[in-house]
Write a protein that holds these residues in place. Structure first.
Motif, mmCIF file in Angstrom:
data_model
loop_
_atom_site.group_PDB
_atom_site.id
_atom_site.type_symbol
_atom_site.label_atom_id
_atom_site.label_comp_id
_atom_site.label_asym_id
_atom_site.label_seq_id
_atom_site.Cartn_x
_atom_site.Cartn_y
_atom_site.Cartn_z
ATOM 1 N N VAL A 89 -0.306 -4.761 10.644
ATOM 2 C CA VAL A 89 -0.917 -6.031 11.045
ATOM 3 C C VAL A 89 0.175 -7.093 11.091
ATOM 4 C CG1 VAL A 89 -3.206 -5.521 10.107
ATOM 5 C CG2 VAL A 89 -1.473 -6.601 8.649
ATOM 6 N N SER A 90 -0.148 -8.211 11.718
ATOM 7 C CA SER A 90 0.772 -9.351 11.711
ATOM 8 C C SER A 90 0.655 -10.082 10.380
ATOM 9 C CB SER A 90 0.438 -10.304 12.860
ATOM 10 O OG SER A 90 -0.890 -10.790 12.722
ATOM 11 N N LEU A 91 1.715 -10.791 10.021
ATOM 12 C CA LEU A 91 1.714 -11.560 8.779
ATOM 13 C C LEU A 91 2.177 -12.976 9.073
ATOM 14 C CD1 LEU A 91 1.189 -11.015 5.698
ATOM 15 C CD2 LEU A 91 3.683 -10.920 5.451
ATOM 16 N N PRO A 92 1.389 -13.999 8.702
ATOM 17 C CA PRO A 92 1.775 -15.389 8.983
ATOM 18 C C PRO A 92 3.029 -15.794 8.214
ATOM 19 C CG PRO A 92 -0.176 -15.303 7.591
ATOM 20 C CD PRO A 92 0.079 -13.905 8.036
ATOM 21 N N HIS A 93 3.673 -16.840 8.694
ATOM 22 C CA HIS A 93 4.961 -17.268 8.143
ATOM 23 C C HIS A 93 4.889 -17.694 6.684
ATOM 24 C CE1 HIS A 93 4.083 -21.617 8.016
ATOM 25 N NE2 HIS A 93 3.342 -21.392 9.094
ATOM 26 N N ASP A 94 3.698 -18.109 6.246
ATOM 27 C CA ASP A 94 3.599 -18.662 4.894
ATOM 28 C C ASP A 94 3.020 -17.688 3.871
ATOM 29 O OD1 ASP A 94 1.148 -18.630 6.090
ATOM 30 O OD2 ASP A 94 0.565 -20.658 5.466
ATOM 31 N N GLN A 95 2.791 -16.424 4.283
ATOM 32 C CA GLN A 95 2.258 -15.436 3.335
ATOM 33 C C GLN A 95 3.345 -14.440 2.966
ATOM 34 O OE1 GLN A 95 -1.495 -13.713 4.420
ATOM 35 N NE2 GLN A 95 -1.248 -11.972 3.023
ATOM 36 N N LYS A 96 3.509 -14.200 1.678
ATOM 37 C CA LYS A 96 4.613 -13.381 1.198
ATOM 38 C C LYS A 96 4.478 -11.915 1.592
ATOM 39 C CE LYS A 96 7.523 -12.691 -2.858
ATOM 40 N NZ LYS A 96 8.659 -13.334 -2.171
ATOM 41 N N GLY A 97 3.299 -11.345 1.489
ATOM 42 C CA GLY A 97 3.133 -9.924 1.798
ATOM 43 C C GLY A 97 1.712 -9.581 2.165
ATOM 44 N N THR A 98 1.535 -8.396 2.745
ATOM 45 C CA THR A 98 0.193 -7.914 3.055
ATOM 46 C C THR A 98 -0.256 -6.971 1.951
ATOM 47 O OG1 THR A 98 -1.185 -7.017 4.830
ATOM 48 C CG2 THR A 98 0.861 -5.836 4.349
ATOM 49 N N HIS A 99 -1.514 -6.605 1.962
ATOM 50 C CA HIS A 99 -2.070 -5.734 0.931
ATOM 51 C C HIS A 99 -2.068 -4.298 1.454
ATOM 52 C CE1 HIS A 99 -3.385 -9.057 -1.678
ATOM 53 N NE2 HIS A 99 -3.572 -9.698 -0.531
ATOM 54 N N MET A 100 -0.996 -3.554 1.150
ATOM 55 C CA MET A 100 -0.807 -2.203 1.686
ATOM 56 C C MET A 100 -1.937 -1.260 1.310
ATOM 57 S SD MET A 100 2.055 -2.276 3.403
ATOM 58 C CE MET A 100 3.615 -3.168 3.547
ATOM 59 N N SER A 101 -2.480 -1.415 0.113
ATOM 60 C CA SER A 101 -3.517 -0.485 -0.346
ATOM 61 C C SER A 101 -4.785 -0.571 0.504
ATOM 62 C CB SER A 101 -3.865 -0.759 -1.809
ATOM 63 O OG SER A 101 -4.381 -2.069 -1.970
ATOM 64 N N ARG A 102 -4.980 -1.697 1.176
ATOM 65 C CA ARG A 102 -6.203 -1.857 1.970
ATOM 66 C C ARG A 102 -6.224 -0.928 3.185
ATOM 67 N NH1 ARG A 102 -7.268 -8.455 1.935
ATOM 68 N NH2 ARG A 102 -7.292 -8.686 -0.352
ATOM 69 N N PHE A 103 -5.033 -0.576 3.707
ATOM 70 C CA PHE A 103 -4.994 0.394 4.798
ATOM 71 C C PHE A 103 -5.563 1.732 4.323
ATOM 72 C CE2 PHE A 103 -1.345 -2.416 5.907
ATOM 73 C CZ PHE A 103 -1.725 -2.785 7.188
ATOM 74 N N ILE A 104 -5.116 2.159 3.144
ATOM 75 C CA ILE A 104 -5.572 3.436 2.597
ATOM 76 C C ILE A 104 -7.053 3.380 2.266
ATOM 77 C CG2 ILE A 104 -5.056 5.251 0.923
ATOM 78 C CD1 ILE A 104 -2.643 4.387 2.574
ATOM 79 N N GLU A 105 -7.482 2.266 1.704
ATOM 80 C CA GLU A 105 -8.892 2.110 1.362
ATOM 81 C C GLU A 105 -9.765 2.229 2.599
ATOM 82 O OE1 GLU A 105 -9.014 -1.682 -0.466
ATOM 83 O OE2 GLU A 105 -8.212 -0.997 -2.403
ATOM 84 N N MET A 106 -9.288 1.672 3.725
ATOM 85 C CA MET A 106 -10.072 1.722 4.952
ATOM 86 C C MET A 106 -10.209 3.149 5.458
ATOM 87 S SD MET A 106 -9.471 -0.297 8.543
ATOM 88 C CE MET A 106 -8.429 0.963 9.234
ATOM 89 N N LEU A 107 -9.114 3.924 5.401
ATOM 90 C CA LEU A 107 -9.155 5.313 5.849
ATOM 91 C C LEU A 107 -10.088 6.150 4.979
ATOM 92 C CD1 LEU A 107 -5.437 6.184 6.739
ATOM 93 C CD2 LEU A 107 -7.355 5.956 8.318
ATOM 94 N N ASN A 108 -10.102 5.861 3.680
ATOM 95 C CA ASN A 108 -10.879 6.663 2.743
ATOM 96 C C ASN A 108 -12.320 6.202 2.590
ATOM 97 O OD1 ASN A 108 -8.992 8.686 1.654
ATOM 98 N ND2 ASN A 108 -7.836 6.917 0.965
ATOM 99 N N SER A 109 -12.647 5.063 3.180
ATOM 100 C CA SER A 109 -13.971 4.486 2.953
ATOM 101 C C SER A 109 -15.081 5.224 3.686
ATOM 102 C CB SER A 109 -13.982 3.009 3.369
ATOM 103 O OG SER A 109 -13.744 2.889 4.773
ATOM 104 N N LYS A 110 -14.721 5.938 4.767
ATOM 105 C CA LYS A 110 -15.755 6.630 5.534
ATOM 106 C C LYS A 110 -15.118 7.747 6.352
ATOM 107 C CE LYS A 110 -15.354 3.086 9.149
ATOM 108 N NZ LYS A 110 -16.071 2.060 9.941
ATOM 109 N N GLU A 111 -15.943 8.626 6.840
ATOM 110 C CA GLU A 111 -15.461 9.712 7.701
ATOM 111 C C GLU A 111 -14.852 9.113 8.966
ATOM 112 O OE1 GLU A 111 -17.371 13.854 9.173
ATOM 113 O OE2 GLU A 111 -18.387 12.074 9.920
ATOM 114 N N THR A 112 -13.650 9.543 9.302
ATOM 115 C CA THR A 112 -12.957 8.996 10.461
ATOM 116 C C THR A 112 -13.346 9.792 11.700
ATOM 117 O OG1 THR A 112 -11.114 8.388 9.029
ATOM 118 C CG2 THR A 112 -10.718 8.323 11.391
ATOM 119 N N ARG A 113 -14.289 9.252 12.467
ATOM 120 C CA ARG A 113 -14.740 9.892 13.705
ATOM 121 C C ARG A 113 -13.985 9.257 14.874
ATOM 122 N NH1 ARG A 113 -19.596 12.688 13.371
ATOM 123 N NH2 ARG A 113 -20.077 12.254 15.547
ATOM 124 N N ILE A 114 -13.344 10.089 15.666
ATOM 125 C CA ILE A 114 -12.489 9.587 16.731
ATOM 126 C C ILE A 114 -13.193 9.674 18.074
ATOM 127 C CG2 ILE A 114 -10.275 9.856 17.909
ATOM 128 C CD1 ILE A 114 -10.210 8.806 14.995
#
Length: 274
Positions: A63-88
């Motif tokens: 994702v993009s990160l604004p100039h005034d935010q130090k970092g993104t929350h990496m664990s949220r990517f994993i949480e999203m993948l694991n939250s439900k069955e990934t149907r493509i």
């Protein structure tokens, strides 16, 4: 270290620890993409007939990160993948992009996923069935709510040289080739349908298992259907030009030459809106 009291972006954590990633950054430099790459996760691919196929995909997500935010929350990517069955499917992939930027509170996002896709094919004479594998790459990005995605597939085929056939008293050199296509569609286009339309433009298609009568058929079919690498990309492009669902495409064909220590290739790119 910036304290929570001095940073409007820092959020209280449930464990009482400081959320460093949410703290303020003072360098005034935005980041185009930040995220994770090369994470594997099981997926379910929705087929045209309503059935599903299981596979394992390798994801890159950012994702993009604004100039005034130090970092993104990496664990949220994993949480999203694991939250439900990934149907493509096209709809499911677009929903994944939208959910990602919402979950990570970002203005734009990018997902790339690579996975093998299998089609059961029937040999032309013996009728023996086998699974043929194809490499799929699905790439999408979202910015200000607008989603753009490209479906890319690499399709192995057989090609036979017209020049070799013409100048030889018998036989002709032939080789395995890869046709890689990328399409941007305005409406639903199924993987099986895309693969079959490309295979039909080669000298002959490939199969995982062939009996002797099948080998004879495929060899003779290729001999009677010789094509330069230039012919292949033009024939695929012509096929895509006739398909109103395809808005933009590229075709890359590579012949792994059997009488040279190099490959021959050709590329066509076309945006129908231009």
């Amino acid at each position: 270290m910036t304290s929570k009291q001095n940073s409007p972006h820092a959020k209280p954590a449930n464990d009482g620890m400081e959320d460093v990633q949410g703290s303020l950054d003072t360098r005034q430099i935005p980041i185009n993409r930040v995220g994770i790459k090369d994470i594997q996760h099981p997926i379910v691919v929705v087929n045209k007939d309503g059935t599903t196929s299981a596979s394992i995909a390798t994801f890159s997500m950012s994702v993009s990160l604004p100039h005034d935010q130090k970092g993104t929350h990496m664990s949220r990517f994993i949480e999203m993948l694991n939250s439900k069955e990934t149907r493509i499917s096209a709809k499911g992939f677009h929903s994944m992009l939208s959910d990602m930027v919402k979950k990570l509170e970002a203005e734009s996002g990018y997902i790339e996923m690579q996975f093998p896709y299998f089609i059961e094919k029937t040999a032309p004479v013996s009728g023996v069935k086998s699974l043929m594998d194809y490499q799929v790459n699905l790439v999408g990005q979202i910015e200000q709510g607008h989603i753009d995605s490209t479906l890319e597939v690499t399709i192995p085929v057989k090609s036979l040289c017209p020049c070799s056939k013409k100048i030889s008293e018998y036989g002709a050199h032939n080789q395995r080739s890869h046709i890689t296509v990328g399409v941007n569609c305005g409406s639903k286009l199924w993987l099986d349908e895309l693969i079959q339309s490309v295979e039909a433009q080669a000298s002959a298609e490939l199969f995982a298992i062939l009996k002797r009568p099948d080998e004879k058929y495929i060899t003779e079919r290729a001999y009677n259907n010789p094509k330069f690498v230039e012919d292949v990309v033009r024939d695929v492009a012509h096929e895509f030009d006739q398909n109103d669902r395809i808005l933009r495409y590229y075709v890359h064909a590579e012949n792994f030459e059997s009488i040279h220590n190099h490959s021959a290739f050709a590329v066509i790119e076309h945006d129908k809106s231009l």
